[in-house]
Design an enzyme around this catalytic site. Structure first.
Site, short mmCIF file in Angstrom:
data_model
loop_
_atom_site.label_atom_id
_atom_site.label_comp_id
_atom_site.label_asym_id
_atom_site.label_seq_id
_atom_site.Cartn_x
_atom_site.Cartn_y
_atom_site.Cartn_z
N ASN A 45 0.83 -1.20 0.00
CA ASN A 45 0.00 0.00 0.00
C ASN A 45 0.87 1.26 0.00
O ASN A 45 1.96 1.29 0.58
CB ASN A 45 -1.01 0.01 1.15
N CYS A 56 -4.25 0.80 -2.40
CA CYS A 56 -4.06 -0.45 -1.68
C CYS A 56 -2.99 -1.32 -2.35
O CYS A 56 -2.74 -1.22 -3.56
CB CYS A 56 -5.36 -1.26 -1.64
N GLU A 58 -3.16 -4.39 -3.20
CA GLU A 58 -3.69 -5.25 -4.26
C GLU A 58 -3.69 -4.52 -5.61
O GLU A 58 -3.30 -5.09 -6.64
CB GLU A 58 -5.12 -5.68 -3.94
N CYS A 92 -10.71 -2.82 -4.69
CA CYS A 92 -9.77 -3.88 -5.09
C CYS A 92 -10.50 -5.13 -5.56
O CYS A 92 -10.06 -5.80 -6.49
CB CYS A 92 -8.82 -4.21 -3.94
N1 THU Z 1 -5.21 -1.45 2.58
C1 THU Z 1 -4.66 -2.28 1.64
O1 THU Z 1 -3.59 -1.98 1.10
N2 THU Z 1 -5.32 -3.42 1.32
C2 THU Z 1 -6.43 -3.87 1.95
O2 THU Z 1 -6.91 -4.94 1.63
C3 THU Z 1 -7.05 -3.06 3.01
C4 THU Z 1 -6.49 -1.70 3.19
C5 THU Z 1 -4.45 -0.25 2.98
C6 THU Z 1 -4.96 1.06 2.49
C7 THU Z 1 -4.40 2.00 3.53
O3 THU Z 1 -3.06 2.34 3.18
C8 THU Z 1 -4.35 1.19 4.80
O4 THU Z 1 -4.44 -0.17 4.39
C9 THU Z 1 -5.45 1.50 5.79
O5 THU Z 1 -6.69 1.44 5.17
#
Ligand code: THU
Length: 133
Positions: A45, A56, A58, A92
């Site tokens: 992320n 994110c 993903e 995502c």
């Molecule tokens: N986040 C992800 O990268 N993937 C997920 O499946 C859930 C959330 C990140 C986004 C943000 O940088 C942090 O987690 C908090 O939401």
């Protein structure tokens, strides 16, 4: 990296998570996609000071894979350090569907707890290109 083992995919997601840029939430996520031809593409992320521009792990992995010429993914490992496994957000899920249809989604934490889902159980009745025709 050109390997198809689940352990390698999990290790790649762990490495990616260690590179998360999450100075605001401190919530670090790593993702590792396995493409149709067995390549592993990772993402972490990436947060923005504007918050809303955060991406994110993903989607970072999907966009990297697309930019490297991949057409489709078979499965993804999503790894975070949470007792309750971290599922992909709605945005995502949509991108995962468009890049892999009913792919396997493997959620893992740092204690080695994991759970497997088919994307169709996380995103029933998806919107995709078939509906544009
Ligand atoms: N986040 C992800 O990268 N993937 C997920 O499946 C859930 C959330 C990140 C986004 C943000 O940088 C942090 O987690 C908090 O939401």
């Amino acid at each position: 990296m050109n390997t198809t083992g689940l352990e390698a995919l999990i290790e790649a997601a762990k490495q990616a998570r260690s590179r998360a840029y999450a100075p605001f939430s401190k919530f670090q996520v790593g993702a590792a996609l396995e493409t149709e031809d067995g390549q592993i593409v990772t993402g972490c992320n990436c947060e923005s000071a504007s918050y809303g521009l955060t991406i994110c792990a993903e989607r970072v992995a999907i966009f990297k894979a697309i930019s490297e010429g991949a057409k489709q993914a078979k499965r993804i490992v999503i790894l975070a350090n949470t007792e309750t496994l971290t599922p992909p957000c709605g945005a995502c899920r949509q991108w995962l569907w468009e890049f892999g249809q009913d792919m396997e989604v493997i959620l893992v934490n740092l204690d080695g707890v994991s759970a497997n889902y088919r994307l169709s159980t996380l995103l029933p009745w998806p919107f995709d290109a078939r509906l544009l025709s």
